[in-house]
Each structure stands twice: as C-alpha cells, then as structure tokens.
Scaffold this active site. Structure first.
Site, PDB file in Angstrom:
ATOM      1  N   ASP A 225      -6.422   2.107   8.001  1.00 30.19           N
ATOM      2  CA  ASP A 225      -5.089   2.246   7.406  1.00 30.19           C
ATOM      3  C   ASP A 225      -4.240   1.046   7.811  1.00 30.19           C
ATOM      4  O   ASP A 225      -4.146   0.711   9.008  1.00 30.19           O
ATOM      5  CB  ASP A 225      -4.426   3.544   7.862  1.00 30.19           C
ATOM      6  CG  ASP A 225      -3.085   3.773   7.184  1.00 30.19           C
ATOM      7  OD1 ASP A 225      -3.086   4.217   6.023  1.00 30.19           O
ATOM      8  OD2 ASP A 225      -2.040   3.487   7.815  1.00 30.19           O
ATOM      9  N   ASN A 233       6.047  -3.965   1.009  1.00 31.63           N
ATOM     10  CA  ASN A 233       6.573  -3.788  -0.349  1.00 31.63           C
ATOM     11  C   ASN A 233       8.088  -3.822  -0.381  1.00 31.63           C
ATOM     12  O   ASN A 233       8.693  -4.424  -1.273  1.00 31.63           O
ATOM     13  CB  ASN A 233       6.072  -2.464  -0.937  1.00 31.63           C
ATOM     14  CG  ASN A 233       4.608  -2.515  -1.342  1.00 31.63           C
ATOM     15  OD1 ASN A 233       4.102  -3.564  -1.726  1.00 31.63           O
ATOM     16  ND2 ASN A 233       3.921  -1.389  -1.238  1.00 31.63           N
ATOM     17  N   ASP A 242       0.424  -6.341  -3.262  1.00 29.77           N
ATOM     18  CA  ASP A 242      -0.867  -6.511  -3.950  1.00 29.77           C
ATOM     19  C   ASP A 242      -1.676  -7.641  -3.330  1.00 29.77           C
ATOM     20  O   ASP A 242      -2.897  -7.548  -3.187  1.00 29.77           O
ATOM     21  CB  ASP A 242      -0.635  -6.794  -5.432  1.00 29.77           C
ATOM     22  CG  ASP A 242      -0.160  -5.567  -6.190  1.00 29.77           C
ATOM     23  OD1 ASP A 242      -0.262  -4.451  -5.634  1.00 29.77           O
ATOM     24  OD2 ASP A 242       0.317  -5.715  -7.330  1.00 29.77           O
ATOM     25  N   GLU A 268      -3.074   2.238   0.840  1.00 26.29           N
ATOM     26  CA  GLU A 268      -3.417   1.198   1.813  1.00 26.29           C
ATOM     27  C   GLU A 268      -4.547   1.644   2.739  1.00 26.29           C
ATOM     28  O   GLU A 268      -4.729   1.092   3.826  1.00 26.29           O
ATOM     29  CB  GLU A 268      -2.182   0.810   2.641  1.00 26.29           C
ATOM     30  CG  GLU A 268      -1.616   1.910   3.529  1.00 26.29           C
ATOM     31  CD  GLU A 268      -0.594   2.782   2.823  1.00 26.29           C
ATOM     32  OE1 GLU A 268       0.231   3.401   3.517  1.00 26.29           O
ATOM     33  OE2 GLU A 268      -0.625   2.856   1.575  1.00 26.29           O
TER      34      GLU A 268
END
Length: 354
Positions: A225, A233, A242, A268
C-alpha cells in the site's frame, strides 16, 4: 459476423479487418490463377479471357489492401460477385457449377461490412438473385456449351468451393480467437500500470495455490500500500498520482520473476504472489521492494517522494484457499501502518531480522 464484445472487426481502422481483406484477396488471386491454368489446358478461351480480366482486378485489390481499406472491401466484393455471376450467366451453363461460388458472397459481406452498412444487403441480394437465375431459369444463353470436361469442372468447382470455405472459416476463427485473446488480456490488465488486475489474480491465483499446496511447495503473498497517496493527488493533481502509480507499477514489474504474479489490487494497493517463497525470504523480498519504491524518482514531479507499507503472509497447512493467505497479508499490512508506515510486517507483527 461472430460477435466480439468491445471490438468491431469490421472497423476499417482495425488491423484484423485489413488482414481479412488481404487474405481474401490472396485467395481470389490463387483461385483465378488455377482457373486460367485449367482453361488453357482445356482450350476454353472464353474462360481464360474472363479470368485474366478479373485477375487484374484482384491484383489491384491485393496491392491496395492496406490502403483505403473500405473502398478496397467494396471493390473486392463487386469483382468477386461479378466474376462468379458472369461465369455462370454469360460464359458457361450451370452444369459447370460456377454459380455455387455466389453462395460465398453472403458470408463474405457479413464479415467485411458492419451491421448498418447497406452495401452488404445489396451485394447479398444481387448474389442470391444471380444464383437463382443460374440454377432455376433458362433465360440466359451461355457462350460456351457443354463439353467432355463439364463434369470435371463441376466436380473441381465443388471441391474448390469446399476448400475455400474451410480456409476462410479457419481464418475467420483464427482472427476471432486472436481478438478474443487480446480482449481477454485487456480485461485482465490494468491499463495505467501495465500490471495484471485483481480479476486476473482472482482467476489464476487460486489455481496456483492448489498446485503449490499439492506439491508441498511454499507460497508467500505481499500486500503493498502506497503511504499517503491521497496527499499526492491533493497536492499535485490526479495526473501526478497517475505518474506515481505508473512508476511504481513499472518498478514492481522489474522486481519479480516471471513465475510470480504482480497485480494492481485496487487504488494504490498492489498484490504479489511469490511462488516457492517462504516467510523469511518473503520478508526480505518485501524489504527490498520497500526500498525500491522509496528510492523512486519522478522526473516530471521532483517534489514527490513516495513510500510503501507492506504486509507479508505465508501459506500454512491450515489454509484452504488463497483468500485465507491474502486476508492475513491484509492483516499484516495494518500492522505495518500501525507501526508508522514505510515498513514491512508479517501477519504475526514481525519484521525482517538482519
């Protein structure tokens, strides 16, 4: 047309469509050359002259089969239909059997044209009418009458028609299987990272589990993770997020063996199935991966630094399915997060011992 969900084989931009037109053109050239040879040997000059004329048409199509593909498909169908129709309505009587080649036109047009294209209905109707006129009427007087070779030509045409039909069906089947394989790959691949997705893991991982357990081999699962990914973001935008996922995906792809399974599990999170790997080696590999991710550089976003928390679990005799192991790797991941993130834990809350 055999339906293939999500892809139009009749799309002129589709490489499979171009290959199909090219293949049919090659078949027509080959058949025409055989026809010319047969007519020369039997001194049927009308037939030879007609076949030579159509040969130039097929050669033109073959040359342009990779350009202006829609136009080429129309010309191919027109020439083929006129070839078969003229052979049996003008040159030879129906006893020669050339009109049976008209029966290929419906399947040909249904594979070359899309559902809404009016051309395929017109070509099909024309071919069927021509076949009906040749088979059931006597209104057309052929230029060439019956000869001692009539039955030979009839038998040869039936045989050739069967061979062409089988070859075309084989090609259509191969093209469809090829496209289905591509679609299957797309359905099981994450387009952003290039890794397999959760669907692929669920479909194939259970089989790997059963094989490894039956052969008494080891198996470890890594749940990875990315730490505080939402902050990337929020601070840099989804484009940056991305790029991070893409970079991590490429890094993970190069970190494992081909025999291992690496997938983007969702968001993620990434999941890795390590075949023949025990818990100690699993922890060591996970630590190497953690360092690998931590040292990633993102050229377009130099301010981004990403870390990962990793949970590791190992197959035990009590496990009945792969899900049992992945649930424990998820549990181990929470141990890693509780320990402050950017670390590796197993499902007993242990870290690697150096």
């Amino acid at each position: 047309m055999i339906p293939v969900e999500g892809v139009d084989l009749c799309d002129p931009e589709n490489g499979l469509f171009k290959a199909l037109v090219h293949m049919i053109s090659i078949f027509c050239v080959g058949i025409t050359l055989l026809g010319i040879l047969a007519f020369v040997l039997t001194r049927l000059w009308y037939g030879m002259a007609m076949e030579v004329l159509f040969l130039f048409g097929y050669a033109f199509i073959l040359f342009f089969s990779h350009k202006r593909i829609r136009f080429t498909a129309n010309i191919l169908t027109v020439i083929y239909t006129l070839n078969a129709a003229s052979a049996t309505l003008i040159i030879f009587p129906r006893q020669y059997g050339f009109h049976y080649f008209l029966l290929i036109v419906p399947s040909l047009t249904w594979n070359l044209f899309r559902k809404g294209d009016i051309e395929k209905y017109f070509y099909t109707l024309f071919a069927l009418i021509a076949f009906y006129l040749a088979e059931f009427t006597t209104g057309f007087s052929s230029l060439h009458g019956l000869t001692p070779y009539t039955r030979l030509f009839f038998g040869s045409n039936i045989l050739l028609l069967s061979l062409v039909s089988m070859a075309c069906m084989n090609c259509f089947t191969r093209i469809t299987k090829q496209d289905n394989s591509r679609l299957s790959h797309m359905a099981c691949t994450d387009p952003l990272t290039g890794l397999e997705n959760r669907r692929f893991f669920d479909l194939t991982g259970e089989r790997d589990f059963e094989i490894l357990k039956r052969e008494n081999k080891e198996l470890s699962v890594l749940m990875i993770d990315l730490d505080h990914f939402k902050a990337v973001n929020d601070s840099y935008g989804h484009g940056a997020g991305d790029k991070v996922l893409e970079g991590v995906g490429q890094s993970l792809k190069g970190a494992f063996r081909n025999a291992d399974k690496v997938c983007r599990y969702g968001g993620e999170e990434f999941l890795v199935l390590l075949k023949g790997t025990g818990i100690e080696n699993g922890l060591r590999i996970a630590e190497e991966v953690r360092n690998r991710i931590q040292n990633l550089d993102f050229i377009d976003y130099p301010g981004i630094s990403i870390t990962a928390s990793i949970g590791v679990s190992h197959m035990t005799p009590e496990d009945h399915c792969l899900k049992d192991i992945t649930l424990r790797s998820d549990k181990a991941l929470y141990y890693a997060k509780d320990a402050g993130r950017n670390c590796v834990k197993d499902d007993h809350n242990n870290s690697i011992i150096y």
